[in-house]
Enzyme design. Structure first.
Site, PDB file in Angstrom:
ATOM      1  N   HIS A 182      31.470 -28.974 -34.198  1.00 32.55           N
ATOM      2  CA  HIS A 182      31.410 -27.537 -34.457  1.00 32.55           C
ATOM      3  C   HIS A 182      29.982 -27.121 -34.795  1.00 32.55           C
ATOM      4  CE1 HIS A 182      33.774 -23.932 -36.338  1.00 32.55           C
ATOM      5  NE2 HIS A 182      32.959 -23.579 -35.370  1.00 32.55           N
ATOM      6  N   ALA A 223      28.745 -28.195 -22.513  1.00 35.12           N
ATOM      7  CA  ALA A 223      28.114 -29.138 -21.593  1.00 35.12           C
ATOM      8  C   ALA A 223      28.407 -28.766 -20.142  1.00 35.12           C
ATOM      9  CB  ALA A 223      28.597 -30.559 -21.880  1.00 35.12           C
ATOM     10  N   SER A 224      29.633 -28.318 -19.871  1.00 32.74           N
ATOM     11  CA  SER A 224      29.982 -27.929 -18.502  1.00 32.74           C
ATOM     12  C   SER A 224      29.233 -26.666 -18.095  1.00 32.74           C
ATOM     13  CB  SER A 224      31.493 -27.741 -18.359  1.00 32.74           C
ATOM     14  OG  SER A 224      31.951 -26.612 -19.081  1.00 32.74           O
ATOM     15  N   LYS A 225      29.035 -25.749 -19.032  1.00 32.72           N
ATOM     16  CA  LYS A 225      28.275 -24.541 -18.719  1.00 32.72           C
ATOM     17  C   LYS A 225      26.797 -24.863 -18.538  1.00 32.72           C
ATOM     18  CE  LYS A 225      29.348 -20.828 -18.430  1.00 32.72           C
ATOM     19  NZ  LYS A 225      29.760 -20.048 -17.226  1.00 32.72           N
ATOM     20  N   THR A 239      36.340 -26.563 -12.915  1.00 33.96           N
ATOM     21  CA  THR A 239      36.023 -25.154 -12.671  1.00 33.96           C
ATOM     22  C   THR A 239      34.557 -24.847 -12.897  1.00 33.96           C
ATOM     23  OG1 THR A 239      38.266 -24.461 -13.270  1.00 33.96           O
ATOM     24  CG2 THR A 239      36.534 -22.786 -13.370  1.00 33.96           C
ATOM     25  N   LYS A 292      41.186 -16.288 -28.688  1.00 34.60           N
ATOM     26  CA  LYS A 292      39.847 -16.137 -29.257  1.00 34.60           C
ATOM     27  C   LYS A 292      39.930 -15.612 -30.691  1.00 34.60           C
ATOM     28  CE  LYS A 292      37.748 -17.320 -25.406  1.00 34.60           C
ATOM     29  NZ  LYS A 292      36.876 -18.492 -25.277  1.00 34.60           N
ATOM     30  N   LEU A 312      31.417 -15.104 -13.007  1.00 32.00           N
ATOM     31  CA  LEU A 312      31.956 -15.209 -14.365  1.00 32.00           C
ATOM     32  C   LEU A 312      33.137 -16.163 -14.469  1.00 32.00           C
ATOM     33  CD1 LEU A 312      31.366 -11.769 -13.903  1.00 32.00           C
ATOM     34  CD2 LEU A 312      31.384 -12.107 -16.370  1.00 32.00           C
ATOM     35  N   TYR A 356      32.924 -27.938 -23.318  1.00 37.23           N
ATOM     36  CA  TYR A 356      32.760 -26.606 -22.732  1.00 37.23           C
ATOM     37  C   TYR A 356      31.294 -26.268 -22.520  1.00 37.23           C
ATOM     38  CZ  TYR A 356      31.923 -21.588 -22.780  1.00 37.23           C
ATOM     39  OH  TYR A 356      31.421 -20.332 -22.504  1.00 37.23           O
ATOM     40  N   THR A 371      26.441 -18.833 -21.359  1.00 39.38           N
ATOM     41  CA  THR A 371      26.678 -18.693 -22.795  1.00 39.38           C
ATOM     42  C   THR A 371      25.513 -19.232 -23.617  1.00 39.38           C
ATOM     43  OG1 THR A 371      28.089 -19.488 -24.615  1.00 39.38           O
ATOM     44  CG2 THR A 371      27.920 -20.899 -22.694  1.00 39.38           C
ATOM     45  N   ASP A 372      25.351 -18.691 -24.819  1.00 41.87           N
ATOM     46  CA  ASP A 372      24.321 -19.212 -25.721  1.00 41.87           C
ATOM     47  C   ASP A 372      24.660 -20.600 -26.235  1.00 41.87           C
ATOM     48  OD1 ASP A 372      26.422 -18.476 -27.386  1.00 41.87           O
ATOM     49  OD2 ASP A 372      25.184 -17.355 -28.802  1.00 41.87           O
ATOM     50  N   GLU A 373      25.918 -21.020 -26.054  1.00 42.12           N
ATOM     51  CA  GLU A 373      26.328 -22.327 -26.570  1.00 42.12           C
ATOM     52  C   GLU A 373      25.638 -23.492 -25.868  1.00 42.12           C
ATOM     53  OE1 GLU A 373      30.456 -22.916 -27.609  1.00 42.12           O
ATOM     54  OE2 GLU A 373      30.851 -20.772 -27.448  1.00 42.12           O
TER      55      GLU A 373
END
Length: 336
Positions: free
Chosen positions: A296, A161-163, A99, A198, A80, A159, A133-135
């Protein structure tokens, strides 16, 4: 079972650790770099448990990861550890690349080295759960569609893209080396101990302190909200019953426009904290519309039918009751 949790002092990670200690007989090894988003107070109730071990480690440090695997010999990994704040990724993406991509690569290599040394039985029983993530799927726009596990990736910001990159690494290590990995994608989480940057805790803290409640654009962006403890139970189902190499989407079908979410929080606060900050008649008067965020996404919504059908997971928390619990906890502890 001995379970290694990366990022276990973060919001979702600490919920995983608390669940494993409080509701299972597993041993937990929590490794966390302790960045600004970490919160050791979220682990105070389990920190003295003999089944809990904490090590302050950066997942980019391969040498230290190798030591952890040698010393504790885990049977599973919940990964995580990640940089996760979209606005920060837009303003400064380097930490997200380091990271989320390099860190995941380093962890995968340390895991593979350790896993390859195990007996065949231990190899077959080992699990690496990558929490994403769903993003990574991008923007559903104004449609009635839902994210499914077969949808192509289309990340919109540094973010996500990195995930997405970390997801591809995990998939490749399964396909190439046979490492027993599973990927999960969850929608927006909320609940106890979430960092104040958040949306939900930000609105609560700002409102009770008489600060502006910023809303990007016109507030029409839609998110599906998942109570963090329901997410954790889903992850444990994946650990117990998930199939290697598979992806599971975890959502709750609690879709709210951002503006409606903020109005709901304000309404709960009117009941719980009727004494407004000086000069404020109603909490909703603090709402301020600000220029929209770059890249966004308009709508996220997850189809969770796969994990429900194959693994038997169902969310337990109603969104309004979960939101109320979250507001109550912040109100109760804000001066502590």
């Amino acid at each position: 079972m001995k379970i290694l949790v990366t990022g276990g002092a973060g919001f979702i990670g600490s919920a995983v650790v608390r669940y494993l200690i409080n509701f299972t007989h597993n041993h937990v090894i929590n490794i966390d770099k302790l960045t600004y988003a970490a919160n050791l107070k979220s682990l105070e109730m389990v920190s003295n448990n003999e089944r809990y071990h904490f090590e302050q480690i950066d997942i980019c440090n391969g040498q230290e990861l190798n030591r952890i695997f040698r010393q504790y010999q885990p049977d599973a990994v919940f990964h995580l550890a990640a940089e996760s704040h979209v606005d920060k990724s837009i303003n400064s993406s380097a930490n997200f690349i380091e990271t989320n991509i390099t860190g995941t690569y380093t962890l995968l290599e340390a895991t593979r080295y350790y896993w390859s040394s195990l007996s065949e039985k231990s190899k077959n029983n080992f699990r690496f759960i990558h929490v994403s993530t769903d993003e990574v799927y991008g923007d559903l726009e104004n449609t009635e569609l839902f994210f499914t596990e077969s949808m192509p990736y289309a990340p919109s910001n540094p973010y996500s893209a990195s995930k997405a990159s970390s997801d591809h690494l995990v998939s490749a290590w399964h396909q190439t080396y046979g490492l027993p990995t599973i990927i999960t994608h969850s929608t927006n989480n909320y609940g106890p101990f979430q960092h104040a940057e958040k949306l939900i805790p930000l609105v609560i803290y700002n409102a009770i302190n008489g600060k502006p409640l910023p809303i990007y654009g016109d507030g029409s962006q839609v998110r599906d909200w998942l109570y963090v403890e329901d997410h954790v139970k889903a992850l444990y189902k994946v650990l117990e019953k998930g199939k290697m190499g598979e992806t599971y989407n975890i959502g709750c079908n609690n879709e709210y426009k951002n503006i409606d979410l903020i109005f709901t929080i304000c309404s709960i606060l009117e009941e719980l904290v009727p004494n407004h900050p000086v000069g404020i008649k109603q909490y909703k008067d603090l709402i301020q519309f600000v220029p929209d965020r770059l890249g966004h996404d308009y709508r996220y919504a997850i189809d969770s039918s796969k994990i429900k059908k194959e693994l038997g997971w169902m969310p337990q928390e109603n969104f309004i009751s979960g939101l109320r619990k979250t507001v109550e906890l912040i109100v109760k502890t804000r001066n502590l």
